[in-house]
Write a protein that holds these residues in place. Structure first.
Motif, PDB file in Angstrom:
ATOM      1  N   PRO A  73       0.885  -1.199  -0.013  1.00 57.93           N
ATOM      2  CA  PRO A  73      -0.009   0.067  -0.062  1.00 57.93           C
ATOM      3  C   PRO A  73       0.766   1.466  -0.006  1.00 57.93           C
ATOM      4  CG  PRO A  73      -0.779  -1.548   1.547  1.00 57.93           C
ATOM      5  CD  PRO A  73       0.607  -1.917   1.165  1.00 57.93           C
ATOM      6  N   VAL A  89       0.739   5.670   0.826  1.00 53.20           N
ATOM      7  CA  VAL A  89       0.254   6.815   1.419  1.00 53.20           C
ATOM      8  C   VAL A  89       0.832   7.893   0.743  1.00 53.20           C
ATOM      9  CG1 VAL A  89      -0.277   8.221   3.403  1.00 53.20           C
ATOM     10  CG2 VAL A  89      -0.827   5.621   3.640  1.00 53.20           C
ATOM     11  N   ALA A 113       4.148   4.222   8.918  1.00 50.51           N
ATOM     12  CA  ALA A 113       4.055   3.405   7.707  1.00 50.51           C
ATOM     13  C   ALA A 113       4.916   2.269   7.706  1.00 50.51           C
ATOM     14  CB  ALA A 113       4.607   4.340   6.524  1.00 50.51           C
ATOM     15  N   SER A 173       3.463  -0.515   9.732  1.00 48.72           N
ATOM     16  CA  SER A 173       2.144  -0.891   8.948  1.00 48.72           C
ATOM     17  C   SER A 173       2.546  -1.827   7.643  1.00 48.72           C
ATOM     18  CB  SER A 173       1.181   0.063   8.915  1.00 48.72           C
ATOM     19  OG  SER A 173       0.739   0.561   9.997  1.00 48.72           O
ATOM     20  N   PHE A 201       3.708  -0.016   5.055  1.00 51.21           N
ATOM     21  CA  PHE A 201       3.183   0.703   3.868  1.00 51.21           C
ATOM     22  C   PHE A 201       4.328   1.571   3.488  1.00 51.21           C
ATOM     23  CE2 PHE A 201      -1.780   1.704   4.195  1.00 51.21           C
ATOM     24  CZ  PHE A 201      -1.885   0.670   4.797  1.00 51.21           C
ATOM     25  N   LYS A 261      -4.304   0.083  -3.642  1.00 54.54           N
ATOM     26  CA  LYS A 261      -4.278   0.632  -2.074  1.00 54.54           C
ATOM     27  C   LYS A 261      -3.509   1.926  -2.084  1.00 54.54           C
ATOM     28  CE  LYS A 261      -4.802  -4.297  -0.615  1.00 54.54           C
ATOM     29  NZ  LYS A 261      -3.903  -5.337   0.061  1.00 54.54           N
ATOM     30  N   TRP A 281      -4.616   5.134   9.666  1.00 57.37           N
ATOM     31  CA  TRP A 281      -4.214   4.050   9.304  1.00 57.37           C
ATOM     32  C   TRP A 281      -5.467   2.777   9.334  1.00 57.37           C
ATOM     33  CZ3 TRP A 281      -0.445   7.020   8.291  1.00 57.37           C
ATOM     34  CH2 TRP A 281       0.826   6.520   7.291  1.00 57.37           C
ATOM     35  N   GLN A 290      -6.809   1.093   5.901  1.00 58.03           N
ATOM     36  CA  GLN A 290      -6.677  -0.563   5.943  1.00 58.03           C
ATOM     37  C   GLN A 290      -8.051  -1.141   5.691  1.00 58.03           C
ATOM     38  OE1 GLN A 290      -4.676  -1.084   9.557  1.00 58.03           O
ATOM     39  NE2 GLN A 290      -2.773  -1.365   8.496  1.00 58.03           N
ATOM     40  N   LYS A 293      -9.848  -0.332  -0.494  1.00 57.91           N
ATOM     41  CA  LYS A 293      -9.290  -0.377  -1.428  1.00 57.91           C
ATOM     42  C   LYS A 293     -10.012  -0.024  -2.690  1.00 57.91           C
ATOM     43  CE  LYS A 293      -9.483  -5.659  -2.525  1.00 57.91           C
ATOM     44  NZ  LYS A 293      -8.584  -6.604  -2.744  1.00 57.91           N
TER      45      LYS A 293
END
Length: 306
Positions: A60, A62, A85, A88, A90, A147, A297, A301, A304
């Motif tokens: 994913p 961001v 990030a 997680s 990301f 995502k 977050w 999550q 998508k």
């Protein structure tokens, strides 16, 4: 029988290759200070890939948009977004607005009626973000195409709303903080976009109820933009959950078209990022009602692109 066994073995081998992503390229650096040219302007960004990037696929992404006068490193440093990030798994990219030609060289985003140089020069920041997404996917094919999320502070939050209107085919959900929707053209999103909005009742720079900012400009109420999105997302406005706690009120519209809209309205803080640090001495107090990164977050999550 031999043919059947051969087909089974071939299937297992191909499936194993796909699972291990051996065909995807690895990268040597997980931190990139990038540049690209858009409309003859040099645009800059800071990209951080998670520690597991080379062992993953469908990572994913961001997009984190700084506030007016901010920068990529300022946003990363003050709001701890890269830490979140990485935890997680990301990727996170911090694009930068174009510098003004004034003494301060402040960076801003053209979110519609705000802000300053970017609006005056009609900088096409939507094109920049769209091209940036495409470029990152070409260079880093382990990044997910479905995502992709946007969050931002103040002027960056305003830009999130504009991206939701104009890049709903690329961005799965947005989380504006301390901003409001200031687009000048009708919002023409091609799909429902989930929205998590975070704001303080004490914010005087972008007042939640709208009006004149202490910075001198006038902004519409946050609910004006939210009402627009309640319509776009086909939400049942008569069905909402309001949870009023000591430090904040959480309002949720969950009966929407494959979407949801939420507002965290804190009693404390000001024009700031809850759970972050002050960007400078004399800046507004930081809310301790929530940790913005955690709720953002958790929200992202869930969604998508279709």
């Amino acid at each position: 029988m031999k043919n059947a066994v051969l087909l089974l073995l071939t299937s297992l081998i191909l499936g194993s290759c796909k699972k291990n992503d051996t065909t995807l390229p690895t990268v040597s650096s997980l931190r990139v200070e990038g540049t690209m040219t858009v409309d003859a302007l040099s645009r800059t960004y800071l990209l951080n890939l998670p520690p597991n990037y080379n062992q993953s696929s469908d990572v994913p992404l961001v997009i984190a948009l700084h506030g007016g006068g901010g920068s990529a490193t300022q946003m990363e440093t003050n709001y701890y977004l890269t830490d979140k990030a990485n935890q997680s798994q990301f990727a996170i990219v911090y694009p930068e607005g174009v510098r003004s030609d004034g003494i301060l060289g402040a960076r801003t985003w053209n979110a519609g009626t705000c802000c300053d140089y970017a609006v005056e020069k009609q900088i096409d920041d939507v094109k920049f973000i769209s091209n940036l997404i495409d470029d990152l996917h070409k260079k880093y094919p382990r990044l997910s195409t479905k995502k992709i999320y946007a969050t931002g502070m103040s002027n960056g939050a305003m830009m999130c709303y504009r991206l939701a209107c104009e890049l709903s085919n690329k961005i799965a959900a947005i989380a504006p903080v301390a901003g409001t929707m200031v687009t000048t053209s009708p919002c023409v999103a091609s799909r429902s976009v989930p929205i998590l909005h975070i704001h303080s009742k004490l914010d005087t720079k972008v007042p939640y109820t709208g009006g004149r900012s202490t910075l001198g400009f006038v902004v519409p109420p946050v609910m004006t933009g939210i009402n627009t999105w309640l319509g776009i997302d086909a939400c049942n406005t008569s069905v909402k959950a309001v949870n009023t706690l000591t430090k904040y009120t959480l309002t949720k519209w969950l009966d929407c078209n494959n979407s949801a809209i939420q507002i965290y309205l804190t009693e404390d803080g000001g024009h700031s990022w809850p759970g972050g640090d002050k960007v400078r001495a004399g800046a507004d107090a930081i809310s301790d009602a929530i940790v913005a990164n955690d709720v953002i977050w958790s929200f992202f999550q869930q969604y998508k692109l279709p």
